[in-house]
Design a protein around this motif. Structure first.
Motif, PDB file in Angstrom:
ATOM      1  N   TYR A  56       0.851  -1.180   0.000  1.00 39.78           N
ATOM      2  CA  TYR A  56       0.000   0.000   0.000  1.00 39.78           C
ATOM      3  C   TYR A  56       0.887   1.229   0.000  1.00 39.78           C
ATOM      4  N   GLU A  57       0.516   2.212  -0.778  1.00 41.81           N
ATOM      5  CA  GLU A  57       1.269   3.457  -0.847  1.00 41.81           C
ATOM      6  C   GLU A  57       1.081   4.246   0.456  1.00 41.81           C
ATOM      7  N   SER A  59      -0.224   7.093   2.844  1.00 36.64           N
ATOM      8  CA  SER A  59      -1.539   7.729   2.795  1.00 36.64           C
ATOM      9  C   SER A  59      -1.685   8.717   3.938  1.00 36.64           C
ATOM     10  N   THR A  73      -4.564   8.971  -0.882  1.00 29.09           N
ATOM     11  CA  THR A  73      -3.322   8.317  -1.274  1.00 29.09           C
ATOM     12  C   THR A  73      -3.041   8.641  -2.727  1.00 29.09           C
ATOM     13  N   HIS A  75      -2.100   6.817  -6.066  1.00 34.06           N
ATOM     14  CA  HIS A  75      -1.986   5.510  -6.709  1.00 34.06           C
ATOM     15  C   HIS A  75      -0.915   5.662  -7.782  1.00 34.06           C
ATOM     16  N   SER A  77       1.447   4.193 -10.721  1.00 35.77           N
ATOM     17  CA  SER A  77       1.554   3.137 -11.728  1.00 35.77           C
ATOM     18  C   SER A  77       2.560   3.575 -12.781  1.00 35.77           C
ATOM     19  N   ARG A  82      -1.835   9.143  -9.497  1.00 38.41           N
ATOM     20  CA  ARG A  82      -3.226   9.599  -9.530  1.00 38.41           C
ATOM     21  C   ARG A  82      -3.710   9.743  -8.098  1.00 38.41           C
ATOM     22  N   VAL A  84      -6.200   9.617  -5.100  1.00 40.29           N
ATOM     23  CA  VAL A  84      -7.372   8.816  -4.763  1.00 40.29           C
ATOM     24  C   VAL A  84      -7.888   9.328  -3.415  1.00 40.29           C
TER      25      VAL A  84
END
Length: 145
Positions: A56-57, A59, A73, A75, A77, A82, A84
Protein backbone atom coordinates in the motif's frame (compact mmCIF):
# COMPACT_ATOMS: atom_id res chain seq x y z
CA UNK A 1 19.91 1.30 4.62
CA UNK A 2 16.85 3.28 3.51
CA UNK A 3 19.16 5.78 1.77
CA UNK A 4 20.91 2.97 -0.06
CA UNK A 5 17.58 1.69 -1.41
CA UNK A 6 16.44 5.28 -2.16
CA UNK A 7 13.28 4.75 -0.07
CA UNK A 8 12.10 7.65 2.11
CA UNK A 9 12.03 7.03 5.84
CA UNK A 10 8.70 6.39 7.55
CA UNK A 11 8.66 10.00 8.80
CA UNK A 12 9.45 11.24 5.30
CA UNK A 13 6.62 9.14 3.85
CA UNK A 14 4.19 10.53 6.44
CA UNK A 15 5.18 14.11 5.64
CA UNK A 16 4.93 13.51 1.89
CA UNK A 17 1.50 11.88 2.27
CA UNK A 18 0.22 14.80 4.35
CA UNK A 19 1.56 17.34 1.85
CA UNK A 20 0.08 15.45 -1.13
CA UNK A 21 -3.34 15.25 0.56
CA UNK A 22 -3.36 18.94 1.49
CA UNK A 23 -2.25 19.95 -2.00
CA UNK A 24 -4.95 17.80 -3.65
CA UNK A 25 -7.69 19.25 -1.42
CA UNK A 26 -6.59 22.85 -1.97
CA UNK A 27 -6.33 22.38 -5.74
CA UNK A 28 -9.40 20.23 -6.48
CA UNK A 29 -11.87 20.96 -3.64
CA UNK A 30 -11.41 24.71 -3.26
CA UNK A 31 -15.08 25.52 -2.58
CA UNK A 32 -15.72 22.72 -0.08
CA UNK A 33 -13.01 20.75 1.72
CA UNK A 34 -10.34 23.35 0.95
CA UNK A 35 -12.23 25.83 3.12
CA UNK A 36 -12.50 23.62 6.21
CA UNK A 37 -9.42 21.37 6.26
CA UNK A 38 -6.03 22.75 7.25
CA UNK A 39 -2.79 21.15 6.09
CA UNK A 40 -1.94 20.38 9.73
CA UNK A 41 -5.19 18.38 10.14
CA UNK A 42 -3.87 15.46 8.05
CA UNK A 43 -2.19 12.47 9.71
CA UNK A 44 0.20 10.64 7.40
CA UNK A 45 1.02 6.94 7.36
CA UNK A 46 3.97 5.22 5.69
CA UNK A 47 3.61 2.52 3.07
CA UNK A 48 2.66 -0.93 4.31
CA UNK A 49 4.94 -3.59 2.98
CA UNK A 50 4.59 -7.30 2.70
CA UNK A 51 7.61 -9.57 2.13
CA UNK A 52 9.75 -6.51 1.35
CA UNK A 53 7.46 -5.24 -1.42
CA UNK A 54 5.16 -2.23 -1.17
CA UNK A 55 1.59 -3.38 -0.70
CA UNK A 56 0.00 0.00 0.00
CA UNK A 57 1.27 3.46 -0.85
CA UNK A 58 1.75 6.08 1.88
CA UNK A 59 -1.54 7.73 2.79
CA UNK A 60 -3.08 10.43 4.96
CA UNK A 61 -6.36 10.68 6.83
CA UNK A 62 -8.32 13.52 8.37
CA UNK A 63 -11.22 13.40 10.86
CA UNK A 64 -14.29 15.29 9.65
CA UNK A 65 -16.44 15.05 12.80
CA UNK A 66 -19.52 12.91 13.27
CA UNK A 67 -17.54 9.72 12.63
CA UNK A 68 -16.59 10.61 9.02
CA UNK A 69 -13.03 10.44 7.71
CA UNK A 70 -11.23 11.30 4.50
CA UNK A 71 -8.46 9.04 3.23
CA UNK A 72 -6.03 10.20 0.56
CA UNK A 73 -3.32 8.32 -1.27
CA UNK A 74 -1.44 8.55 -4.53
CA UNK A 75 -1.99 5.51 -6.71
CA UNK A 76 1.31 5.10 -8.51
CA UNK A 77 1.55 3.14 -11.73
CA UNK A 78 3.68 3.12 -14.85
CA UNK A 79 1.33 5.82 -16.21
CA UNK A 80 2.17 8.17 -13.31
CA UNK A 81 0.52 9.13 -10.04
CA UNK A 82 -3.23 9.60 -9.53
CA UNK A 83 -4.87 11.12 -6.44
CA UNK A 84 -7.37 8.82 -4.76
CA UNK A 85 -9.72 10.43 -2.23
CA UNK A 86 -12.12 8.28 -0.23
CA UNK A 87 -14.83 9.33 2.21
CA UNK A 88 -15.17 6.82 5.05
CA UNK A 89 -18.58 6.95 6.71
CA UNK A 90 -20.08 5.02 9.60
CA UNK A 91 -23.00 2.74 8.85
CA UNK A 92 -26.39 3.27 10.49
CA UNK A 93 -26.06 -0.22 12.01
CA UNK A 94 -23.20 1.06 14.20
CA UNK A 95 -20.93 -1.91 13.41
CA UNK A 96 -19.18 -0.95 10.20
CA UNK A 97 -17.88 1.67 7.84
CA UNK A 98 -18.33 2.28 4.14
CA UNK A 99 -15.67 3.61 1.78
CA UNK A 100 -16.96 5.91 -0.96
CA UNK A 101 -14.57 6.99 -3.72
CA UNK A 102 -14.81 10.72 -4.46
CA UNK A 103 -13.95 11.70 -8.02
CA UNK A 104 -14.42 15.49 -7.80
CA UNK A 105 -16.14 18.31 -5.92
CA UNK A 106 -19.50 17.74 -7.64
CA UNK A 107 -19.33 14.07 -6.66
CA UNK A 108 -18.56 15.04 -3.05
CA UNK A 109 -21.58 17.36 -2.86
CA UNK A 110 -23.88 14.64 -4.25
CA UNK A 111 -22.58 12.09 -1.73
CA UNK A 112 -23.01 14.50 1.17
CA UNK A 113 -26.57 15.27 0.02
CA UNK A 114 -27.31 11.52 0.02
CA UNK A 115 -25.92 11.24 3.56
CA UNK A 116 -27.76 14.27 4.97
CA UNK A 117 -31.01 12.42 5.90
CA UNK A 118 -29.06 9.92 8.03
CA UNK A 119 -26.79 12.46 9.73
CA UNK A 120 -23.70 11.40 7.78
CA UNK A 121 -24.21 7.68 8.20
CA UNK A 122 -24.64 5.31 5.29
CA UNK A 123 -27.87 3.32 5.23
CA UNK A 124 -27.15 -0.26 6.22
CA UNK A 125 -27.20 -2.75 3.40
CA UNK A 126 -25.04 -4.66 0.98
CA UNK A 127 -26.40 -3.34 -2.33
CA UNK A 128 -25.33 -0.30 -4.31
CA UNK A 129 -22.45 2.02 -3.53
CA UNK A 130 -23.37 1.97 0.14
CA UNK A 131 -23.20 -1.13 2.30
CA UNK A 132 -20.90 -1.82 5.20
CA UNK A 133 -20.92 -5.59 4.87
CA UNK A 134 -21.15 -5.93 8.64
CA UNK A 135 -22.91 -9.00 9.95
CA UNK A 136 -25.38 -9.54 12.71
CA UNK A 137 -23.91 -11.13 15.85
CA UNK A 138 -24.57 -14.83 16.12
CA UNK A 139 -27.53 -15.69 18.29
CA UNK A 140 -26.50 -17.39 21.49
CA UNK A 141 -27.68 -21.02 21.80
CA UNK A 142 -28.24 -20.37 25.49
CA UNK A 143 -31.48 -18.55 26.41
CA UNK A 144 -29.69 -17.15 29.52
CA UNK A 145 -27.23 -14.98 27.60
Amino acid sequence: MAHAADIPSADGQREEAEAAAAHHIYEQYTDTLGKVIEACDWSGYPALRSDGFRSYEPSAVVWLDGGLWLHHTLHISEDGARNVLTLITPCTCGRGYVDVLIENETDLLAILADLRPTGGRTPHGDAGPFGCGSTQPLASPSPWR
